[in-house]
Design an enzyme around this catalytic site. Structure first.
Site, PDB file in Angstrom:
ATOM      1  N   ASP A  31       0.875  -1.244   0.086  1.00 31.48           N
ATOM      2  CA  ASP A  31      -0.004   0.074  -0.059  1.00 31.48           C
ATOM      3  C   ASP A  31       0.993   1.212  -0.041  1.00 31.48           C
ATOM      4  O   ASP A  31       2.434   1.268  -0.101  1.00 31.48           O
ATOM      5  CB  ASP A  31      -0.961  -0.099   1.122  1.00 31.48           C
ATOM      6  CG  ASP A  31      -0.573   0.200   2.493  1.00 31.48           C
ATOM      7  OD1 ASP A  31       0.683   0.420   2.523  1.00 31.48           O
ATOM      8  OD2 ASP A  31      -1.096   0.277   3.551  1.00 31.48           O
ATOM      9  N   CYS A  76       3.181  -2.707   3.974  1.00 27.15           N
ATOM     10  CA  CYS A  76       2.294  -1.792   4.265  1.00 27.15           C
ATOM     11  C   CYS A  76       3.320  -0.809   5.443  1.00 27.15           C
ATOM     12  O   CYS A  76       4.055  -1.304   5.609  1.00 27.15           O
ATOM     13  CB  CYS A  76       0.957  -2.171   4.874  1.00 27.15           C
ATOM     14  SG  CYS A  76       0.897  -3.118   6.416  1.00 27.15           S
ATOM     15  N   THR A  96       3.037  -0.987   8.742  1.00 24.63           N
ATOM     16  CA  THR A  96       3.523  -1.849   9.663  1.00 24.63           C
ATOM     17  C   THR A  96       3.742  -3.233   9.320  1.00 24.63           C
ATOM     18  O   THR A  96       4.460  -4.067   9.995  1.00 24.63           O
ATOM     19  CB  THR A  96       2.432  -2.213  10.813  1.00 24.63           C
ATOM     20  OG1 THR A  96       1.273  -2.451  10.364  1.00 24.63           O
ATOM     21  CG2 THR A  96       2.482  -0.581  11.534  1.00 24.63           C
ATOM     22  N   HIS A 144      10.936 -22.874  10.182  1.00 23.87           N
ATOM     23  CA  HIS A 144      10.049 -23.580  10.996  1.00 23.87           C
ATOM     24  C   HIS A 144       8.810 -23.673  10.594  1.00 23.87           C
ATOM     25  O   HIS A 144       7.992 -24.431  10.900  1.00 23.87           O
ATOM     26  CB  HIS A 144      10.188 -22.897  12.566  1.00 23.87           C
ATOM     27  CG  HIS A 144      11.133 -23.195  13.337  1.00 23.87           C
ATOM     28  ND1 HIS A 144      11.458 -22.937  14.643  1.00 23.87           N
ATOM     29  CD2 HIS A 144      12.545 -23.759  12.810  1.00 23.87           C
ATOM     30  CE1 HIS A 144      12.614 -23.510  15.200  1.00 23.87           C
ATOM     31  NE2 HIS A 144      13.283 -24.057  14.053  1.00 23.87           N
ATOM     32  N   HIS A 170       8.775 -29.852  12.295  1.00 22.19           N
ATOM     33  CA  HIS A 170       8.130 -28.719  11.769  1.00 22.19           C
ATOM     34  C   HIS A 170       7.025 -28.962  10.749  1.00 22.19           C
ATOM     35  O   HIS A 170       6.032 -28.340  10.692  1.00 22.19           O
ATOM     36  CB  HIS A 170       8.905 -27.676  11.263  1.00 22.19           C
ATOM     37  CG  HIS A 170      10.119 -27.357  12.201  1.00 22.19           C
ATOM     38  ND1 HIS A 170       9.689 -26.599  13.439  1.00 22.19           N
ATOM     39  CD2 HIS A 170      11.413 -27.457  12.529  1.00 22.19           C
ATOM     40  CE1 HIS A 170      10.818 -26.356  14.268  1.00 22.19           C
ATOM     41  NE2 HIS A 170      11.912 -26.994  13.679  1.00 22.19           N
TER      42      HIS A 170
HETATM   43  C1  RB5 Z   1      -1.859   2.794   6.367  1.00 26.05           C
HETATM   44  O1  RB5 Z   1      -1.820   4.154   7.142  1.00 26.05           O
HETATM   45  C2  RB5 Z   1      -1.585   1.437   7.385  1.00 26.05           C
HETATM   46  O2  RB5 Z   1      -2.479   1.550   8.411  1.00 26.05           O
HETATM   47  C3  RB5 Z   1      -1.311   0.545   6.732  1.00 26.05           C
HETATM   48  O3  RB5 Z   1      -0.078   0.697   5.922  1.00 26.05           O
HETATM   49  C4  RB5 Z   1      -0.608  -0.509   7.499  1.00 26.05           C
HETATM   50  O4  RB5 Z   1       0.360  -0.316   8.537  1.00 26.05           O
HETATM   51  C5  RB5 Z   1      -2.038  -1.482   8.127  1.00 26.05           C
HETATM   52  O5  RB5 Z   1      -1.803  -2.518   8.628  1.00 26.05           O
END
Ligand code: RB5
Length: 150
Positions: free
Chosen positions: A8, A65, A67, A98, A133
């Site tokens: 994203d 993304c 995070t 694993h 595993h």
């Molecule tokens: C976008 O702002 C953010 O929420 C997305 O990139 C991601 O971290 C969601 O899990």
């Protein structure tokens, strides 16, 4: 290896770098977008990329993304996918040895480019250890069969 790649807006920059690393290493990249830093919704990218892995059109996927969390939650809803959110060399290696993870999720706002490249290189080059595993991974995959039967 054929690798599906997606991000994203929060992962766009890192995705572009990963694409370069993968292609330089001789991998074929199927790029599912996004193509800019304009805001978009991570499930719209994670789902088709994960489905490409589930259908065998790609052997692996790497999803980024902000995070890595939204990508991993979404990808793990797709039967046949084992997505792992990795932050360092240790988690990247164990996700393969694993967990036989076939999707790697990264936080574009969490990892610097040096660590991200190390994570990608280790995850791409590490084999599943099998043995005990394999039994555990088979139990995970049984959950997909149950989901399809409902
Ligand atoms: C976008 O702002 C953010 O929420 C997305 O990139 C991601 O971290 C969601 O899990």
């Amino acid at each position: 290896m054929r690798v599906a790649l997606g991000a994203d807006h929060g992962g766009f920059r890192l995705k572009q770098a990963i694409r370069t690393w993968l292609e330089q290493a001789g991998h074929e990249v199927l790029d599912f977008g996004t193509d800019s830093e304009e805001a978009c919704d991570y499930p719209d990218v994670a789902r088709p990329a994960a489905e490409a892995v589930a259908r065998g059109e790609a052997e692996r996927a790497i999803l980024v993304c902000g995070t890595g969390i939204g990508m991993s939650i979404t990808a793990n809803k797709v039967p046949g996918v084992r997505a792992a959110l990795c932050h360092d060399a240790y988690t990247a290696r164990l996700a393969r040895e694993h967990n036989d993870a076939n999707v790697l999720c990264l936080g574009g706002r969490v990892l610097g480019p040096g660590v991200a490249q190390e994570v990608v290189e280790i995850w791409m080059s590490t084999a599943f250890a099998g043995g005990r595993h394999a039994r555990r991974v088979a139990k995970v995959d049984e959950l997909d069969a149950g989901r399809e039967a409902r």
